[in-house]
Design a protein around this motif. Structure first.
Motif, PDB file in Angstrom:
ATOM      1  N   ALA A  56      -3.199   5.762  10.769  1.00 18.48           N
ATOM      2  CA  ALA A  56      -2.813   4.853   9.691  1.00 18.48           C
ATOM      3  C   ALA A  56      -1.386   4.375   9.927  1.00 18.48           C
ATOM      4  O   ALA A  56      -0.525   5.142  10.377  1.00 18.48           O
ATOM      5  CB  ALA A  56      -2.904   5.543   8.338  1.00 18.48           C
ATOM      6  N   ILE A  57      -1.146   3.101   9.648  1.00 21.98           N
ATOM      7  CA  ILE A  57       0.203   2.534   9.701  1.00 21.98           C
ATOM      8  C   ILE A  57       0.510   2.004   8.312  1.00 21.98           C
ATOM      9  O   ILE A  57      -0.268   1.224   7.752  1.00 21.98           O
ATOM     10  CB  ILE A  57       0.303   1.399  10.725  1.00 21.98           C
ATOM     11  CG1 ILE A  57      -0.256   1.825  12.084  1.00 21.98           C
ATOM     12  CG2 ILE A  57       1.749   0.934  10.876  1.00 21.98           C
ATOM     13  CD1 ILE A  57      -0.404   0.673  13.076  1.00 21.98           C
ATOM     14  N   THR A  58       1.628   2.421   7.751  1.00 19.29           N
ATOM     15  CA  THR A  58       1.930   2.005   6.384  1.00 19.29           C
ATOM     16  C   THR A  58       3.431   1.982   6.163  1.00 19.29           C
ATOM     17  O   THR A  58       4.214   2.447   7.002  1.00 19.29           O
ATOM     18  CB  THR A  58       1.255   2.959   5.378  1.00 19.29           C
ATOM     19  OG1 THR A  58       1.494   2.490   4.049  1.00 19.29           O
ATOM     20  CG2 THR A  58       1.791   4.378   5.508  1.00 19.29           C
ATOM     21  N   SER A  59       3.848   1.419   5.014  1.00 13.87           N
ATOM     22  CA  SER A  59       5.256   1.484   4.632  1.00 13.87           C
ATOM     23  C   SER A  59       5.536   2.843   3.998  1.00 13.87           C
ATOM     24  O   SER A  59       4.637   3.676   3.888  1.00 13.87           O
ATOM     25  CB  SER A  59       5.608   0.323   3.686  1.00 13.87           C
ATOM     26  OG  SER A  59       4.654   0.207   2.651  1.00 13.87           O
ATOM     27  N   GLY A  60       6.774   3.063   3.564  1.00 15.27           N
ATOM     28  CA  GLY A  60       7.189   4.417   3.217  1.00 15.27           C
ATOM     29  C   GLY A  60       6.997   4.814   1.775  1.00 15.27           C
ATOM     30  O   GLY A  60       7.779   5.612   1.253  1.00 15.27           O
ATOM     31  N   GLY A  61       5.958   4.315   1.105  1.00 16.42           N
ATOM     32  CA  GLY A  61       5.725   4.641  -0.292  1.00 16.42           C
ATOM     33  C   GLY A  61       4.644   5.682  -0.500  1.00 16.42           C
ATOM     34  O   GLY A  61       4.429   6.579   0.326  1.00 16.42           O
ATOM     35  N   ARG A  62       3.909   5.530  -1.609  1.00 17.24           N
ATOM     36  CA  ARG A  62       2.898   6.529  -1.985  1.00 17.24           C
ATOM     37  C   ARG A  62       1.709   6.568  -1.043  1.00 17.24           C
ATOM     38  O   ARG A  62       0.972   7.557  -1.010  1.00 17.24           O
ATOM     39  CB  ARG A  62       2.428   6.262  -3.421  1.00 17.24           C
ATOM     40  CG  ARG A  62       3.422   6.703  -4.475  1.00 17.24           C
ATOM     41  CD  ARG A  62       2.973   6.270  -5.868  1.00 17.24           C
ATOM     42  NE  ARG A  62       3.035   4.827  -6.025  1.00 17.24           N
ATOM     43  CZ  ARG A  62       4.130   4.163  -6.381  1.00 17.24           C
ATOM     44  NH1 ARG A  62       5.240   4.824  -6.611  1.00 17.24           N
ATOM     45  NH2 ARG A  62       4.121   2.859  -6.507  1.00 17.24           N
ATOM     46  N   THR A  63       1.485   5.493  -0.275  1.00 11.17           N
ATOM     47  CA  THR A  63       0.354   5.484   0.649  1.00 11.17           C
ATOM     48  C   THR A  63       0.483   6.587   1.688  1.00 11.17           C
ATOM     49  O   THR A  63      -0.527   7.073   2.220  1.00 11.17           O
ATOM     50  CB  THR A  63       0.222   4.116   1.339  1.00 11.17           C
ATOM     51  OG1 THR A  63       0.211   3.091   0.348  1.00 11.17           O
ATOM     52  CG2 THR A  63      -1.066   4.023   2.144  1.00 11.17           C
ATOM     53  N   VAL A  64       1.699   7.015   1.996  1.00  9.44           N
ATOM     54  CA  VAL A  64       1.893   8.124   2.935  1.00  9.44           C
ATOM     55  C   VAL A  64       1.246   9.390   2.384  1.00  9.44           C
ATOM     56  O   VAL A  64       0.595  10.146   3.117  1.00  9.44           O
ATOM     57  CB  VAL A  64       3.389   8.362   3.206  1.00  9.44           C
ATOM     58  CG1 VAL A  64       3.587   9.545   4.157  1.00  9.44           C
ATOM     59  CG2 VAL A  64       4.031   7.108   3.797  1.00  9.44           C
ATOM     60  N   PHE A  65       1.401   9.640   1.089  1.00 11.86           N
ATOM     61  CA  PHE A  65       0.750  10.789   0.463  1.00 11.86           C
ATOM     62  C   PHE A  65      -0.767  10.663   0.562  1.00 11.86           C
ATOM     63  O   PHE A  65      -1.477  11.647   0.790  1.00 11.86           O
ATOM     64  CB  PHE A  65       1.152  10.904  -1.002  1.00 11.86           C
ATOM     65  CG  PHE A  65       2.567  11.338  -1.232  1.00 11.86           C
ATOM     66  CD1 PHE A  65       3.117  12.408  -0.531  1.00 11.86           C
ATOM     67  CD2 PHE A  65       3.361  10.678  -2.156  1.00 11.86           C
ATOM     68  CE1 PHE A  65       4.421  12.814  -0.748  1.00 11.86           C
ATOM     69  CE2 PHE A  65       4.668  11.074  -2.385  1.00 11.86           C
ATOM     70  CZ  PHE A  65       5.203  12.140  -1.674  1.00 11.86           C
ATOM     71  N   GLU A  66      -1.266   9.450   0.397  1.00 13.87           N
ATOM     72  CA  GLU A  66      -2.711   9.241   0.429  1.00 13.87           C
ATOM     73  C   GLU A  66      -3.260   9.470   1.836  1.00 13.87           C
ATOM     74  O   GLU A  66      -4.327  10.072   2.005  1.00 13.87           O
ATOM     75  CB  GLU A  66      -3.032   7.837  -0.082  1.00 13.87           C
ATOM     76  CG  GLU A  66      -2.675   7.659  -1.554  1.00 13.87           C
ATOM     77  CD  GLU A  66      -2.794   6.225  -2.047  1.00 13.87           C
ATOM     78  OE1 GLU A  66      -2.751   6.026  -3.273  1.00 13.87           O
ATOM     79  OE2 GLU A  66      -2.928   5.305  -1.207  1.00 13.87           O
ATOM     80  N   ALA A  67      -2.525   8.995   2.849  1.00 13.87           N
ATOM     81  CA  ALA A  67      -2.941   9.251   4.228  1.00 13.87           C
ATOM     82  C   ALA A  67      -2.903  10.745   4.525  1.00 13.87           C
ATOM     83  O   ALA A  67      -3.797  11.296   5.189  1.00 13.87           O
ATOM     84  CB  ALA A  67      -2.037   8.488   5.204  1.00 13.87           C
ATOM     85  N   ALA A  68      -1.869  11.429   4.020  1.00 11.32           N
ATOM     86  CA  ALA A  68      -1.756  12.871   4.226  1.00 11.32           C
ATOM     87  C   ALA A  68      -2.918  13.593   3.573  1.00 11.32           C
ATOM     88  O   ALA A  68      -3.472  14.543   4.134  1.00 11.32           O
ATOM     89  CB  ALA A  68      -0.427  13.369   3.654  1.00 11.32           C
ATOM     90  N   ALA A  69      -3.315  13.159   2.367  1.00  9.72           N
ATOM     91  CA  ALA A  69      -4.452  13.778   1.685  1.00  9.72           C
ATOM     92  C   ALA A  69      -5.743  13.595   2.474  1.00  9.72           C
ATOM     93  O   ALA A  69      -6.627  14.454   2.436  1.00  9.72           O
ATOM     94  CB  ALA A  69      -4.603  13.185   0.286  1.00  9.72           C
ATOM     95  N   CYS A  70      -5.828  12.474   3.191  1.00  9.43           N
ATOM     96  CA  CYS A  70      -7.002  12.220   4.032  1.00  9.43           C
ATOM     97  C   CYS A  70      -6.939  12.995   5.343  1.00  9.43           C
ATOM     98  O   CYS A  70      -7.953  13.113   6.045  1.00  9.43           O
ATOM     99  CB  CYS A  70      -7.122  10.729   4.345  1.00  9.43           C
ATOM    100  SG  CYS A  70      -7.458   9.694   2.913  1.00  9.43           S
ATOM    101  N   GLY A  71      -5.750  13.491   5.712  1.00 11.40           N
ATOM    102  CA  GLY A  71      -5.578  14.149   7.002  1.00 11.40           C
ATOM    103  C   GLY A  71      -5.457  13.173   8.148  1.00 11.40           C
ATOM    104  O   GLY A  71      -5.651  13.534   9.317  1.00 11.40           O
TER     105      GLY A  71
END
Length: 558
Positions: free
Chosen positions: A454-469
């Protein structure tokens, strides 16, 4: 308990409350919502602006004592012959009217308030009395709307419908049934048989407000409602800001649905209007949130509006028992009872400030995902930059990455606030065989979980990617994102820093090449990311709010 020496003239609230009750023994004195049942009605009547005097008619010395302590007048003890379960309400009211005539009480309007309706408020009373005066009616009766399909039995014992045709409830002509909460009437129409005059107006109340206690189930239900806490969520959400604040408020609200939930959005667009209209909670769209908060008078206010001002928070804390803020780095945060900043470390020595990923709130869709499998070969890369994507990183990714890695499928997601040319990025997408442009996603969990990177900016989406592994590469949109604590290698994230066009894209290509070549690195990133977010942030936050609420004397369990 003697009659007052004065001769009042005006609007008199009369509360009939006998001591005997078969369905619920001693019903009028049962504790409900931390008070005896009758006290809720007395307090509502005393707060009503349209009521001049509050009187209780009872045959019970015990009820009389409790009512008098709550502020009601007890001018007499009702005779026993007017206090059994066969005595009509009309007969009790006629006794009071006659007593008033004999004792010089000049009543212009009688407001009958049954004590078994504890959810009726002073506002309801005032509105019903106002309707009475404005309409010049003989009687105003409180009712609730009834659109149910009804039946009755004929003389043979068979059922026949009360309506001529079966329609969905929204298409049925509304009927109304009395809820017993409020009768406003002229004294001259009252006899032993009726309290209702010829010209009647109806005052409609909600089903919730219309609960009339006649059994233990209704007593328990009313107690649950009265012990509820009013929680108001104030947030901002539109296409440019993104909808992360809205989703966090809704995730909390949906978990706390058994309380009295109110939503207030003070910065919104049509996208938010469409979303919030379907949530089922009471909501306001306003540019003056403070006035709404003061009007609603909640016990708890949750602000999800980024930095707050000292002026706003001072005013809020003067009128609200508990204030909770999210992602607040402004001067107003020091006036909040609790501050949660999942995107930052615990930045304050204040023990009421909590920072870090342990307090990340995930949407429901991210809580029950299957374990992410790291594959040897990278097949799909998803890139999403949320909100308005001010640096147009999505377009740069679409322009560079599919050509650089022709054997990999790229999924580029832009949000409703994407502020650049949609026509240009769609044209670019149409020229590529290994790219898919998604304009507004409703299932981000699916897209992130399916991706190998996943490539994303530095907001809450990082948490969501982490939750997905899912291994995550971060490109920061601004300096505020650079301060976020969850975008480091210890969290399973490769952070490319602040976006800088060609330099960033060159480094991004290099990082992707490294991740393609090293599945073990992707595995390490996935494991660290999964440890970063355990999905329990929502419950930690609710637990801390509950503890603080109890300390503040807000006793309803959250």
């Amino acid at each position: 308990m003697n009659a007052s020496q004065s001769c009042p003239s005006g609007v008199i609230a009369i509360i009939p409350a006998r001591g005997g009750s078969k369905g619920v023994p001693l019903k009028n004195l049962r504790e409900i919502g931390f008070r005896p049942l009758i006290v809720h009605t007395i307090e509502a009547a005393k707060r009503a602006k349209m009521i001049d005097r509050v009187v209780v008619s009872t045959d019970s010395q015990l009820i009389a004592r409790v009512a008098e302590q709550a502020g009601a007048e007890i001018p007499f003890i009702r005779p026993a012959e007017l206090s059994d379960d066969k005595t009509s309400l009309a007969a009790v009211m006629n006794h009071f009217v006659q007593w008033c005539g004999k004792n010089g009480w000049d009543i212009t309007t009688l407001v009958i308030l049954e004590p078994t309706s504890p959810l009726r408020t002073s506002n309801h009373i005032d509105e019903a009395v106002q309707l009475f005066f404005e309409s010049n009616a003989d009687t105003v009766i409180s009712v609730q709307e009834d659109r149910s399909l009804g039946w009755e039995l004929d003389e043979t014992g068979f059922a026949k419908p009360l309506q001529n045709e079966r329609l969905n409830r929204q298409y049925m002509k509304p009927r109304f049934k009395e809820n017993g909460a409020i009768f406003v009437t002229r004294p001259e129409v009252i006899t032993d048989e009726t309290t209702i005059g010829s010209n009647v107006k109806l005052y409609v109340m909600s089903d919730r407000e219309s609960i009339d206690i006649n059994n233990f189930w209704e007593l328990r239900l009313s107690d649950i409602i009265l012990r509820n806490v009013k929680i108001l969520f104030h947030f901002k959400a539109n296409a440019e800001l993104g909808f992360g604040h809205y989703y966090r408020a809704m995730t909390l609200a949906n978990r706390l649905y058994y309380n009295d939930i109110v939503l207030v959005c003070s910065d919104y667009d049509q996208n938010l209007k469409d979303r919030i209209a379907t949530v089922g909670f009471k909501y306001y769209l306003t540019d003056d949130p403070l006035s709404i908060i003061l009007r609603e008078s909640p016990s708890i206010v949750v602000n999800d509006i980024l930095d707050t001002s000292e002026e706003y928070m001072r005013e809020l804390s003067n009128h609200t028992r508990l204030v909770v803020n999210f992602e607040d780095l402004g001067p107003g945060r020091f006036f909040a009872d609790l501050v949660f900043n999942a995107l930052y470390d615990d930045f304050s020595i204040d023990p009421s400030h909590y920072g870090g990923a342990a307090y990340a709130i995930l949407r429901e869709e991210f809580l029950f995902l299957e374990r992410h499998i790291i594959k040897e070969k990278v097949e799909l890369i998803t890139a999403t930059f949320g909100g308005s994507d001010p640096n147009n990183i999505a377009h740069h990714c679409m322009n560079v990455l599919p050509k650089q890695f022709p054997d990999i499928q790229f999924r580029i997601i832009i949000g409703p606030g994407y502020k650049h040319s949609r026509a240009k990025i769609k044209k670019l997408d149409s020229q590529l065989d290994n790219a898919e442009l998604i304009d507004g996603s409703t299932n981000m969990a699916k897209h992130l979980h399916e991706a190998d990177i996943a490539i994303t900016s530095g907001g809450r989406t990082v948490f969501e990617a982490a939750a997905c592994g899912t291994p995550c590469i971060v490109i920061c949109q601004n300096q505020r994102e650079m301060r976020h604590r969850h975008i480091t290698s210890r969290d399973g994230v490769i952070n490319l820093g602040l976006f800088s066009k060609d330099d960033t894209m060159n480094r991004l290509v290099s990082v992707i090449e490294k991740l393609i070549e090293r599945p073990s690195l992707r595995t390490t990133m996935s494991e660290r990311g999964s440890k970063l977010v355990d999905g329990m942030g929502l419950f930690r936050i609710i637990g801390l709010i509950e503890r603080k609420a109890r300390m503040k004397g807000i006793t309803r369990m959250l």
